[in-house]
Design a protein around this motif. Sequence first.
Motif, PDB file in Angstrom:
ATOM      1  N   ALA A  63       0.789  -1.316   0.054  1.00  0.00           N
ATOM      2  CA  ALA A  63       0.017  -0.130   0.044  1.00  0.00           C
ATOM      3  C   ALA A  63       0.883   1.210   0.133  1.00  0.00           C
ATOM      4  O   ALA A  63       1.948   1.069   0.307  1.00  0.00           O
ATOM      5  CB  ALA A  63      -0.937   0.177   1.214  1.00  0.00           C
ATOM      6  N   PRO A  64       0.347   2.468  -0.545  1.00  0.00           N
ATOM      7  CA  PRO A  64       1.391   3.582  -0.738  1.00  0.00           C
ATOM      8  C   PRO A  64       1.699   4.090   0.598  1.00  0.00           C
ATOM      9  O   PRO A  64       2.854   4.800   0.694  1.00  0.00           O
ATOM     10  CB  PRO A  64       0.349   4.391  -1.678  1.00  0.00           C
ATOM     11  CG  PRO A  64      -0.934   4.207  -1.337  1.00  0.00           C
ATOM     12  CD  PRO A  64      -0.935   2.569  -1.015  1.00  0.00           C
ATOM     13  N   TRP A  65       0.996   3.930   1.748  1.00  0.00           N
ATOM     14  CA  TRP A  65       1.513   4.539   2.971  1.00  0.00           C
ATOM     15  C   TRP A  65       2.502   3.829   3.680  1.00  0.00           C
ATOM     16  O   TRP A  65       2.852   4.069   4.771  1.00  0.00           O
ATOM     17  CB  TRP A  65       0.147   4.763   4.038  1.00  0.00           C
ATOM     18  CG  TRP A  65      -0.492   3.535   4.191  1.00  0.00           C
ATOM     19  CD1 TRP A  65      -0.288   2.475   5.208  1.00  0.00           C
ATOM     20  CD2 TRP A  65      -1.628   3.093   3.449  1.00  0.00           C
ATOM     21  NE1 TRP A  65      -1.028   1.621   5.032  1.00  0.00           N
ATOM     22  CE2 TRP A  65      -2.052   1.834   4.033  1.00  0.00           C
ATOM     23  CE3 TRP A  65      -2.507   3.791   2.323  1.00  0.00           C
ATOM     24  CZ2 TRP A  65      -3.136   1.178   3.712  1.00  0.00           C
ATOM     25  CZ3 TRP A  65      -3.638   2.967   2.166  1.00  0.00           C
ATOM     26  CH2 TRP A  65      -3.936   1.781   2.686  1.00  0.00           C
ATOM     27  N   GLN A  66       2.809   2.556   3.367  1.00  0.00           N
ATOM     28  CA  GLN A  66       3.646   1.471   3.867  1.00  0.00           C
ATOM     29  C   GLN A  66       5.261   2.030   3.768  1.00  0.00           C
ATOM     30  O   GLN A  66       5.948   1.255   3.338  1.00  0.00           O
ATOM     31  CB  GLN A  66       3.276   0.308   3.587  1.00  0.00           C
ATOM     32  CG  GLN A  66       1.836  -0.319   4.169  1.00  0.00           C
ATOM     33  CD  GLN A  66       1.535  -1.599   3.562  1.00  0.00           C
ATOM     34  OE1 GLN A  66       2.103  -2.180   2.500  1.00  0.00           O
ATOM     35  NE2 GLN A  66       0.530  -2.223   4.312  1.00  0.00           N
ATOM     36  N   HIS A  67       5.557   3.176   4.240  1.00  0.00           N
ATOM     37  CA  HIS A  67       6.928   3.478   3.958  1.00  0.00           C
ATOM     38  C   HIS A  67       8.151   2.740   4.685  1.00  0.00           C
ATOM     39  O   HIS A  67       9.143   2.679   4.185  1.00  0.00           O
ATOM     40  CB  HIS A  67       7.067   5.017   4.612  1.00  0.00           C
ATOM     41  CG  HIS A  67       5.918   5.967   3.861  1.00  0.00           C
ATOM     42  ND1 HIS A  67       6.075   6.133   2.339  1.00  0.00           N
ATOM     43  CD2 HIS A  67       4.888   6.768   4.213  1.00  0.00           C
ATOM     44  CE1 HIS A  67       5.014   7.090   2.041  1.00  0.00           C
ATOM     45  NE2 HIS A  67       4.386   7.388   3.233  1.00  0.00           N
ATOM     46  N   ARG A  68       7.795   2.235   5.932  1.00  0.00           N
ATOM     47  CA  ARG A  68       8.752   1.342   6.616  1.00  0.00           C
ATOM     48  C   ARG A  68       9.212   0.140   5.577  1.00  0.00           C
ATOM     49  O   ARG A  68      10.345  -0.186   5.614  1.00  0.00           O
ATOM     50  CB  ARG A  68       8.026   0.980   7.981  1.00  0.00           C
ATOM     51  CG  ARG A  68       8.620   2.040   9.033  1.00  0.00           C
ATOM     52  CD  ARG A  68       8.315   1.697  10.397  1.00  0.00           C
ATOM     53  NE  ARG A  68       6.955   1.688  10.770  1.00  0.00           N
ATOM     54  CZ  ARG A  68       6.449   1.498  12.210  1.00  0.00           C
ATOM     55  NH1 ARG A  68       7.254   1.099  13.076  1.00  0.00           N
ATOM     56  NH2 ARG A  68       5.278   1.431  12.106  1.00  0.00           N
ATOM     57  N   LYS A  69       8.217  -0.307   5.213  1.00  0.00           N
ATOM     58  CA  LYS A  69       8.277  -1.648   4.387  1.00  0.00           C
ATOM     59  C   LYS A  69       9.192  -1.171   3.285  1.00  0.00           C
ATOM     60  O   LYS A  69       9.875  -1.949   2.541  1.00  0.00           O
ATOM     61  CB  LYS A  69       7.117  -2.269   4.082  1.00  0.00           C
ATOM     62  CG  LYS A  69       7.082  -3.437   3.319  1.00  0.00           C
ATOM     63  CD  LYS A  69       5.801  -4.315   3.280  1.00  0.00           C
ATOM     64  CE  LYS A  69       4.588  -3.585   2.857  1.00  0.00           C
ATOM     65  NZ  LYS A  69       3.386  -4.682   2.781  1.00  0.00           N
ATOM     66  N   GLN A  70       8.896  -0.152   2.429  1.00  0.00           N
ATOM     67  CA  GLN A  70       9.480   0.381   1.460  1.00  0.00           C
ATOM     68  C   GLN A  70      10.785   0.456   1.378  1.00  0.00           C
ATOM     69  O   GLN A  70      11.621   0.103   0.777  1.00  0.00           O
ATOM     70  CB  GLN A  70       8.706   1.466   0.712  1.00  0.00           C
ATOM     71  CG  GLN A  70       7.259   1.161   0.407  1.00  0.00           C
ATOM     72  CD  GLN A  70       6.300   2.655   0.317  1.00  0.00           C
ATOM     73  OE1 GLN A  70       6.929   3.821   0.226  1.00  0.00           O
ATOM     74  NE2 GLN A  70       5.008   2.499   0.300  1.00  0.00           N
ATOM     75  N   LEU A  91       0.932  -6.127  -5.067  1.00  0.00           N
ATOM     76  CA  LEU A  91      -0.146  -5.163  -4.766  1.00  0.00           C
ATOM     77  C   LEU A  91      -1.050  -5.493  -3.706  1.00  0.00           C
ATOM     78  O   LEU A  91      -1.600  -6.572  -3.304  1.00  0.00           O
ATOM     79  CB  LEU A  91      -0.907  -4.775  -6.025  1.00  0.00           C
ATOM     80  CG  LEU A  91      -0.114  -4.363  -7.159  1.00  0.00           C
ATOM     81  CD1 LEU A  91      -0.835  -4.149  -8.582  1.00  0.00           C
ATOM     82  CD2 LEU A  91       0.795  -3.171  -7.150  1.00  0.00           C
ATOM     83  N   GLY A  92      -1.382  -4.577  -2.708  1.00  0.00           N
ATOM     84  CA  GLY A  92      -2.061  -4.619  -1.617  1.00  0.00           C
ATOM     85  C   GLY A  92      -3.413  -3.241  -1.511  1.00  0.00           C
ATOM     86  O   GLY A  92      -4.188  -3.240  -0.628  1.00  0.00           O
ATOM     87  N   HIS A  93      -3.210  -2.598  -2.874  1.00  0.00           N
ATOM     88  CA  HIS A  93      -4.112  -1.596  -2.735  1.00  0.00           C
ATOM     89  C   HIS A  93      -4.031  -0.947  -3.986  1.00  0.00           C
ATOM     90  O   HIS A  93      -3.001  -1.302  -4.694  1.00  0.00           O
ATOM     91  CB  HIS A  93      -3.453  -0.267  -1.829  1.00  0.00           C
ATOM     92  CG  HIS A  93      -4.210   0.980  -1.734  1.00  0.00           C
ATOM     93  ND1 HIS A  93      -3.911   2.059  -2.727  1.00  0.00           N
ATOM     94  CD2 HIS A  93      -5.101   1.503  -0.596  1.00  0.00           C
ATOM     95  CE1 HIS A  93      -4.826   2.963  -2.206  1.00  0.00           C
ATOM     96  NE2 HIS A  93      -5.371   2.704  -1.200  1.00  0.00           N
ATOM     97  N   ALA A  94      -5.040  -0.373  -4.520  1.00  0.00           N
ATOM     98  CA  ALA A  94      -5.051   0.402  -5.967  1.00  0.00           C
ATOM     99  C   ALA A  94      -4.069   1.250  -6.286  1.00  0.00           C
ATOM    100  O   ALA A  94      -3.700   1.096  -7.636  1.00  0.00           O
ATOM    101  CB  ALA A  94      -6.548   0.965  -6.236  1.00  0.00           C
ATOM    102  N   ASP A  95      -3.441   1.701  -5.351  1.00  0.00           N
ATOM    103  CA  ASP A  95      -2.309   2.803  -5.673  1.00  0.00           C
ATOM    104  C   ASP A  95      -0.714   2.303  -5.246  1.00  0.00           C
ATOM    105  O   ASP A  95       0.032   2.861  -4.863  1.00  0.00           O
ATOM    106  CB  ASP A  95      -2.364   4.174  -4.868  1.00  0.00           C
ATOM    107  CG  ASP A  95      -1.881   5.225  -5.441  1.00  0.00           C
ATOM    108  OD1 ASP A  95      -1.150   5.176  -6.643  1.00  0.00           O
ATOM    109  OD2 ASP A  95      -1.338   6.192  -4.590  1.00  0.00           O
TER     110      ASP A  95
END
Length: 312
Positions: A63-70, A91-95
């Motif tokens: 998901a786009p807000w998962q910055h720690r994982k990114q 993918l876990g989210h449309a974005d």
Amino acid sequence: MPDASARTALTALGVVGAVGAGAAVWGIGIERYLFTVRHHALPVLAPGSPAVRVLHLSDAHMAPWQHRKQRWIAALADLQPDLVVNTGDNLGHADGLRGLRAAFDPLRGIPGVFVHGSNDHLAPSPRNPIRYFTGPSSHNPTAEPLDTSALDGYLADELGWIALNNEATTLDAGGQRIAAFGVSDAHRGWDRLEVLPDRLAAIGAAREGSTVTLGVTHAPYVRVLDAFAALGADVILAGHTHGGQVRIPGSRSALVANCDIPLDQARGLSAWRAGGRTVPLNVSAGLGHSIYAPVRFGCRPEASLLTLLPRE
């Protein structure tokens, strides 16, 4: 004033409640961020071959807000892998592709292969997480379609990775030729095992010059693993199970696998025996989770670094 038995019962309920609350805090607030790298050495290459470092990624469910994982995935480039194998459910989210770019861009230029999981095509749906423990998940016909073509365009055209959805290929990595074949998500019945012999025959001459053959699948169903062994895979890589996602600490077996693989092989490196062959099987517990089930307990999110070594 409650009698002794009532006080004992109330105390027991309080302890159970406190343990449950503590486990939830740990699984939701802490362990799902405790990313780890699993290291394995496999003597599967032709004698005299140089070692090949294979980074196995799976189930990012980004998901786009998962910055720690990114940030953590991006730092895996420091491991200097020779090859990336991605076993799907990116993918876990449309974005989610926006988050994948932040995570995978540092791996640009490293050879790679990938297959699809269902969440490369369909967004996750809200559902009771308890149902996950009652048997393999079912398909939601109203699930939101995802932009699979944009995902594939990024993985293939920008990162240079090769799609193995019911396909076979050869590629150069670590200074040698590697053969690989794979199927699309067997959990949704998208695997086309019957086409693989022809796909492998089409790369026959190139495959004969390779030092190892990889079998790649998202969901490690028994039918797929048996077929891969029969088709000559030297190593099989899979994801999908999340390692059970919630495990009893210290147990060798998952509580569930979301497919028919034996529960003691639903995470990590094991040996798959079929048709007189024994093939190393690495099932990744994955990097993420559904946004509707944000928990890990006794099962940290992970990537695997497989160092392929020459046989003695």
